[in-house]
Design an enzyme around this catalytic site. Structure first.
Site, PDB file in Angstrom:
ATOM      1  N   ARG A 138       0.853  -1.183   0.000  1.00 36.40           N
ATOM      2  CA  ARG A 138       0.000   0.000   0.000  1.00 36.40           C
ATOM      3  C   ARG A 138       0.891   1.236   0.000  1.00 36.40           C
ATOM      4  NH1 ARG A 138      -1.966  -3.541   4.036  1.00 36.40           N
ATOM      5  NH2 ARG A 138      -4.069  -4.331   3.647  1.00 36.40           N
ATOM      6  N   LYS A 163      -2.297  -1.740   7.636  1.00 33.34           N
ATOM      7  CA  LYS A 163      -3.724  -1.445   7.793  1.00 33.34           C
ATOM      8  C   LYS A 163      -4.412  -2.459   8.698  1.00 33.34           C
ATOM      9  CE  LYS A 163      -7.911  -0.777   5.018  1.00 33.34           C
ATOM     10  NZ  LYS A 163      -8.477  -0.814   3.644  1.00 33.34           N
ATOM     11  N   ARG A 272      -0.680  -2.717  -6.338  1.00 31.44           N
ATOM     12  CA  ARG A 272      -0.903  -3.805  -5.360  1.00 31.44           C
ATOM     13  C   ARG A 272      -1.853  -4.843  -5.963  1.00 31.44           C
ATOM     14  NH1 ARG A 272      -0.950  -5.028   0.253  1.00 31.44           N
ATOM     15  NH2 ARG A 272      -2.982  -5.653   1.101  1.00 31.44           N
ATOM     16  N   HIS A 295      -3.620  -9.600   4.382  1.00 26.71           N
ATOM     17  CA  HIS A 295      -5.068  -9.639   4.572  1.00 26.71           C
ATOM     18  C   HIS A 295      -5.418 -10.468   5.801  1.00 26.71           C
ATOM     19  CE1 HIS A 295      -5.968  -8.825   0.014  1.00 26.71           C
ATOM     20  NE2 HIS A 295      -5.761  -7.719   0.704  1.00 26.71           N
ATOM     21  N   TYR A 304      -9.170 -11.622  -6.169  1.00 24.76           N
ATOM     22  CA  TYR A 304      -8.245 -11.723  -7.300  1.00 24.76           C
ATOM     23  C   TYR A 304      -8.488 -12.978  -8.134  1.00 24.76           C
ATOM     24  CZ  TYR A 304      -6.097  -7.898  -4.820  1.00 24.76           C
ATOM     25  OH  TYR A 304      -5.895  -6.696  -4.192  1.00 24.76           O
TER      26      TYR A 304
END
Length: 322
Positions: A138, A163, A272, A295, A304
């Protein structure tokens, strides 16, 4: 709660203690303040499930905010009750009209398109964006890299306080190793000059600064991609050198994208998305990609698989072409 201190100041202290970013601090303070003013400045400790539901419904129906914005506001309120007021809201089973969320398949670039964008970037911005694509980072993550975070011996990059608040490591692209070593030396030279000029401190996470007050002057803690000049820290008003501003990086990406004439909306995050999609196309398993991206859930990474599926559909022929 601390006596004699304003509620929003306590919120700021708690956010800094938990290492949240300055942008998160501003966002949370904004929504908490908005929530309090919506209820005519009533203290949150006097409000419960009904008031929270009324506010979230108001955001969805009257303000017509996006699902992301409504979730930001909800996260801020949850933080207020759990971390500041010490109230467990999980048992309240909060039910409110939520903003309708649409599932978007992310836009990705082909390898040739990535290469084309990179060719239209220059200097440090080219290195930053190449690293973003090469590691699936990111924007916040790449800009927050410190000198100490690159392990040239084991060829890996450490990502802290992402994040998801989940630390991780990613393989260091070997093609960038020499350039990154040069960039480390540049960061060291800039830091040496700052120390001579009476500066040289860098922003440190709240708890680290208290525990290690002199660490902010150490070379290893300096940002890998520093700004060209010192600036005033918005939290402490101290003059110090921060990392390159996100808007500056975003502007350079936008200019490079315009030069390519690609009819795609190219932002920092598209690199990304492209990274994950290209790994999946290369046969890397979903769980590994989940860990590389940081994640929390594999369901987030599964988007994806839909991207690759759509790409495979493009190989099918229309009946007009039979």
């Amino acid at each position: 709660m601390q006596k004699g201190k304003k509620l929003l100041d306590i919120v700021r202290d708690k956010i800094r203690f938990k290492h949240y970013s300055f942008s998160t601090e501003k966002t949370y303070v904004h929504w908490i303040k908005h929530y309090i003013f919506f209820h005519n400045k009533k203290h949150p400790i006097e409000m419960q499930k009904r008031e929270i539901e009324e506010y979230l419904t108001f955001l969805a129906t009257k303000k017509r905010v996006s699902p992301t914005t409504q979730n930001q506001a909800f996260s801020a309120i949850l933080f207020l009750y759990k971390e500041v007021l010490g109230v467990d809201v999980s048992k309240w089973n909060i039910q409110a009209l939520r903003a309708q969320e649409r599932k978007h398949i992310p836009i990705v670039l082909t390898k040739d398109e990535v290469k084309l964008v990179l060719e239209n970037l220059n200097g440090i911005y080219k290195l930053i964006v190449t690293l973003m694509y090469g590691c699936g980072l990111r924007m916040k993550e790449v800009l927050n890299i410190r000198v100490k975070d690159i392990d040239f011996g084991f060829n890996k990059l450490y990502i802290w306080d992402s994040k998801s608040l989940k630390d991780r490591t990613v393989p260091l692209p070997l093609k960038l190793k020499d350039e990154l070593q040069v960039q480390v030396r540049k960061a060291e030279e800039i830091h040496e000059k700052d120390l001579k000029d009476g500066y040289g401190s860098v922003y440190m996470p709240f708890s680290y600064e208290k525990k290690y007050p002199n660490a902010k002057y150490e070379t290893k803690w300096q940002y890998l991609f520093p700004m060209t000049k010192v600036s005033k820290d918005p939290r402490s008003t101290t003059l110090r050198r921060h990392h390159i501003h996100p808007k500056t990086l975003g502007r350079n990406i936008k200019l490079a994208a315009q030069k390519t004439n690609l009819n795609k909306r190219i932002t920092s995050h598209i690199f990304r998305h492209s990274y994950a999609t290209h790994l999946l196309q290369a046969g890397i398993d979903l769980r590994s990609i989940q860990e590389l991206l940081g994640h929390k859930s594999v369901e987030t990474t599964m988007i994806y698989t839909h991207v690759v599926s759509e790409m495979n559909k493009a190989k099918l022929l229309s009946p007009l072409d039979f």
